[in-house]
Design a protein around this motif. Sequence first.
Motif, PDB file in Angstrom:
ATOM      1  N   ALA A  64       0.877  -1.169   0.000  1.00  0.00           N
ATOM      2  CA  ALA A  64       0.000   0.000   0.000  1.00  0.00           C
ATOM      3  C   ALA A  64       0.914   1.219   0.000  1.00  0.00           C
ATOM      4  N   ALA A  65       0.413   2.306  -0.572  1.00  0.00           N
ATOM      5  CA  ALA A  65       1.200   3.532  -0.581  1.00  0.00           C
ATOM      6  C   ALA A  65       0.284   4.724  -0.338  1.00  0.00           C
ATOM      7  N   LEU A  66       0.853   5.747   0.260  1.00  0.00           N
ATOM      8  CA  LEU A  66       0.170   7.016   0.463  1.00  0.00           C
ATOM      9  C   LEU A  66       0.954   8.087  -0.265  1.00  0.00           C
ATOM     10  N   VAL A  67       0.277   8.838  -1.123  1.00  0.00           N
ATOM     11  CA  VAL A  67       0.918   9.927  -1.851  1.00  0.00           C
ATOM     12  C   VAL A  67       0.210  11.232  -1.519  1.00  0.00           C
ATOM     13  N   ARG A  68       0.942  12.310  -1.618  1.00  0.00           N
ATOM     14  CA  ARG A  68       0.353  13.621  -1.377  1.00  0.00           C
ATOM     15  C   ARG A  68      -0.760  13.827  -2.396  1.00  0.00           C
ATOM     16  N   GLY A  69      -1.915  14.262  -1.908  1.00  0.00           N
ATOM     17  CA  GLY A  69      -3.115  14.329  -2.737  1.00  0.00           C
ATOM     18  C   GLY A  69      -3.420  15.690  -3.308  1.00  0.00           C
TER      19      GLY A  69
END
Length: 155
Positions: A64-69
């Motif tokens: 899973a990854a979180l990127v700046r939205g």
Amino acid sequence: MIEVRPFTPADADAFKSLNLAWIEPLFSVEPSDLAQLDDPQASIIDAGGCVLIADLDGTPVGTAALVRGHQPDTLELVKMSARGDLREMGIGKALMEASVAAARRMGAGRIWLESNRKLEAALGLYRSAGFRELSDDELKGTPYSRCDVQMVLEL
């Protein structure tokens, strides 16, 4: 037991292959996929996001990854995957819990994601974590032709 940990450079091949394993059978791999899959360090981590790896007995089995939205206090959940032969083992749930915790540590006010209605198990996981589907007037543009659902979780 599933352990979720931060990405290391040694995880690059697993990150790519685990994601291609679910994208390729159902959809086309798009340029925005390849940008993240070919270089998660530069496209996600160095851009202020994070990548998580789920291990089972030391072997990567999910990502899973979180990127700046779209907004400063929003992170986008991307590239969530679990090895197909190990579904129902709690990999997705472990990744979701770790992603929400990471987003909170990163100071996010919300997590946003895009998905597809074909991915019923994923949509169920997102709903069980508290994500709600965006209404038509809330929808944002998408770089993915496969996405027909957008959801948000307020933290």
